[in-house]
Scaffold this motif. Structure first.
Motif, mmCIF file in Angstrom:
data_model
loop_
_atom_site.group_PDB
_atom_site.id
_atom_site.type_symbol
_atom_site.label_atom_id
_atom_site.label_comp_id
_atom_site.label_asym_id
_atom_site.label_seq_id
_atom_site.Cartn_x
_atom_site.Cartn_y
_atom_site.Cartn_z
ATOM 1 N N LEU A 78 42.217 8.324 21.890
ATOM 2 C CA LEU A 78 43.084 9.038 22.842
ATOM 3 C C LEU A 78 42.543 10.655 22.538
ATOM 4 O O LEU A 78 43.620 12.016 23.257
ATOM 5 N N GLY A 79 41.884 10.889 21.328
ATOM 6 C CA GLY A 79 42.150 12.193 21.178
ATOM 7 C C GLY A 79 42.994 12.869 20.691
ATOM 8 O O GLY A 79 42.897 14.229 21.183
ATOM 9 N N VAL A 80 43.551 12.364 20.310
ATOM 10 C CA VAL A 80 44.751 13.675 19.087
ATOM 11 C C VAL A 80 45.172 13.302 18.142
ATOM 12 O O VAL A 80 44.787 11.675 17.507
ATOM 13 N N PRO A 81 44.425 14.912 17.503
ATOM 14 C CA PRO A 81 44.188 14.940 15.818
ATOM 15 C C PRO A 81 45.602 14.298 14.870
ATOM 16 O O PRO A 81 46.454 14.819 15.723
ATOM 17 N N ILE A 82 45.304 13.688 14.087
ATOM 18 C CA ILE A 82 46.245 13.348 13.160
ATOM 19 C C ILE A 82 46.444 14.582 11.933
ATOM 20 O O ILE A 82 44.810 14.701 11.482
ATOM 21 N N VAL A 83 47.084 15.802 11.770
ATOM 22 C CA VAL A 83 46.919 16.670 10.575
ATOM 23 C C VAL A 83 47.777 16.384 9.855
ATOM 24 O O VAL A 83 47.638 16.747 8.596
ATOM 25 N N ALA A 84 48.593 15.240 9.210
ATOM 26 C CA ALA A 84 49.256 14.271 8.436
ATOM 27 C C ALA A 84 49.846 13.739 8.430
ATOM 28 O O ALA A 84 49.882 12.962 9.781
ATOM 29 N N GLU A 85 50.210 12.836 7.024
ATOM 30 C CA GLU A 85 50.060 11.590 7.427
ATOM 31 C C GLU A 85 50.818 11.370 5.267
ATOM 32 O O GLU A 85 50.608 11.481 5.051
ATOM 33 N N ASP A 86 51.843 10.151 5.883
ATOM 34 C CA ASP A 86 52.176 9.431 4.129
ATOM 35 C C ASP A 86 52.526 8.438 4.444
ATOM 36 O O ASP A 86 53.605 7.454 5.092
ATOM 37 N N VAL A 87 51.081 7.829 4.378
ATOM 38 C CA VAL A 87 51.718 5.449 4.809
ATOM 39 C C VAL A 87 50.975 5.365 3.876
ATOM 40 O O VAL A 87 50.354 5.385 2.585
ATOM 41 N N GLY A 88 51.275 3.940 3.923
ATOM 42 C CA GLY A 88 50.856 2.660 2.662
ATOM 43 C C GLY A 88 51.261 2.951 1.725
ATOM 44 O O GLY A 88 53.028 3.380 2.179
ATOM 45 N N GLY A 89 51.336 2.157 0.467
ATOM 46 C CA GLY A 89 51.927 1.916 -0.510
ATOM 47 C C GLY A 89 53.388 0.928 -0.399
ATOM 48 O O GLY A 89 52.808 -0.095 0.486
ATOM 49 N N ASP A 90 54.396 0.725 -1.612
ATOM 50 C CA ASP A 90 55.274 -0.144 -1.490
ATOM 51 C C ASP A 90 56.953 0.213 -1.436
ATOM 52 O O ASP A 90 57.806 -0.419 -2.130
ATOM 53 N N ARG A 91 56.979 1.124 -0.875
ATOM 54 C CA ARG A 91 58.196 1.925 -0.755
ATOM 55 C C ARG A 91 58.692 2.503 0.624
ATOM 56 O O ARG A 91 57.568 2.355 1.498
ATOM 57 N N GLY A 92 60.228 1.916 0.432
ATOM 58 C CA GLY A 92 60.755 2.269 2.518
ATOM 59 C C GLY A 92 60.555 3.644 1.806
ATOM 60 O O GLY A 92 60.781 4.409 1.235
ATOM 61 N N ARG A 93 60.940 4.533 3.168
ATOM 62 C CA ARG A 93 61.267 5.915 4.220
ATOM 63 C C ARG A 93 61.793 5.860 5.189
ATOM 64 O O ARG A 93 62.364 4.847 5.750
ATOM 65 N N THR A 94 62.375 6.841 5.324
ATOM 66 C CA THR A 94 62.941 7.594 6.595
ATOM 67 C C THR A 94 62.795 9.033 6.162
ATOM 68 O O THR A 94 62.740 9.757 5.829
ATOM 69 N N VAL A 95 62.504 9.341 7.601
ATOM 70 C CA VAL A 95 61.762 10.460 8.169
ATOM 71 C C VAL A 95 63.197 11.138 9.228
ATOM 72 O O VAL A 95 63.737 10.394 10.005
ATOM 73 N N GLU A 96 62.681 12.730 9.063
ATOM 74 C CA GLU A 96 63.183 13.266 10.189
ATOM 75 C C GLU A 96 62.080 14.524 10.967
ATOM 76 O O GLU A 96 61.639 15.220 10.248
ATOM 77 N N PHE A 97 62.465 14.089 11.567
ATOM 78 C CA PHE A 97 60.843 15.084 12.758
ATOM 79 C C PHE A 97 61.839 15.840 13.562
ATOM 80 O O PHE A 97 63.081 16.145 14.619
ATOM 81 N N THR A 98 61.459 17.700 13.393
ATOM 82 C CA THR A 98 62.025 18.435 14.269
ATOM 83 C C THR A 98 60.531 18.865 15.618
ATOM 84 O O THR A 98 59.844 19.685 14.603
ATOM 85 N N PRO A 99 60.463 18.548 16.005
ATOM 86 C CA PRO A 99 59.793 18.608 17.433
ATOM 87 C C PRO A 99 59.069 20.685 17.577
ATOM 88 O O PRO A 99 57.745 20.791 17.227
ATOM 89 N N GLU A 100 60.269 21.391 18.128
ATOM 90 C CA GLU A 100 60.191 22.819 17.758
ATOM 91 C C GLU A 100 58.994 22.962 16.417
ATOM 92 O O GLU A 100 58.503 24.017 16.783
ATOM 93 N N SER A 101 58.942 22.630 15.368
ATOM 94 C CA SER A 101 58.759 23.110 14.431
ATOM 95 C C SER A 101 57.557 22.417 13.668
ATOM 96 O O SER A 101 56.856 22.432 13.344
ATOM 97 N N GLY A 102 57.901 21.128 13.903
ATOM 98 C CA GLY A 102 56.793 20.091 13.722
ATOM 99 C C GLY A 102 56.742 19.315 12.137
ATOM 100 O O GLY A 102 55.584 19.093 11.857
ATOM 101 N N THR A 103 57.763 20.307 11.998
ATOM 102 C CA THR A 103 57.911 19.177 10.242
ATOM 103 C C THR A 103 58.296 17.938 10.888
ATOM 104 O O THR A 103 59.318 17.476 11.419
#
Length: 177
Positions: A135-160
């Motif tokens: 789709l031509g959408v660039p991935i600018v950051a990632e934290d993927v793979g491994g063997d640990r669980g994650r929880t995420v908090e995303f703020t669209p206004e800042s992209g954080t």
């Protein structure tokens, strides 16, 4: 849209559960946070338009919705269909398709099943990367793979995208993407 913790002056928070996706239209004065808890092999897909503050978060459980039985009709369940649904809904709300960026988190392989080849987590990562590339959408950051669980908090206004991790050995961490 369900909101939690909406005390005056506090950021509003929207929980994005397994197989769900939520788009924020950028009108919450920059204080809306989209959260997904307990990512193991599931993948959090955050898309946002830095120009408009419009963004969304999906909590995808499986890689390929194009070949799956669609009796449940949940586009957020699959990495590929979640990305297309997020992007479509964001553009409908005013995001610029060409400005949209992606961040990914999750996709752990928490259990070792050698007989299955690549685990679901790794397949989710590959499916998301392939679809975003298509789709031509660039991935600018990632934290993927491994063997640990994650929880995420995303703020669209800042992209954080805040990624909180935990491991069996008791180590925890927070990474800002």
């Amino acid at each position: 849209m369900k909101t939690y913790g909406s005390e005056p002056g506090m950021p509003s928070s929207v929980q994005v559960g397994i197989s769900e996706l939520v788009v924020s239209d950028g009108t919450e004065d920059g204080d809306e946070t989209l959260k997904s808890y307990g990512l193991g092999s599931c993948l959090a897909i955050a898309l946002y338009d830095p120009e408009t503050g419009i963004g969304g978060l999906a909590h995808a459980m499986l890689p390929d919705g194009d070949t799956a039985d669609h009796s449940d009709r949940k586009p957020g369940k699959y990495a590929d269909t979640a990305i297309r649904a997020l992007l479509r809904r964001m553009v409908e709300q005013g995001a610029s398709y060409t400005a949209v960026e992606a961040k990914l988190a999750g996709g752990s392989d928490m259990f070792d099943f050698d007989s299955f080849g690549d685990g679901v987590g790794q397949r989710n990562i590959v499916a998301a990367r392939d679809e975003l590339d298509r789709l031509g959408v660039p991935i600018v950051a990632e934290d993927v793979g491994g063997d640990r669980g994650r929880t995420v908090e995303f703020t669209p206004e800042s992209g954080t995208l805040l990624v909180k991790t935990s491991s069996d050995d008791g180590t925890n961490g927070v990474t800002e993407l």
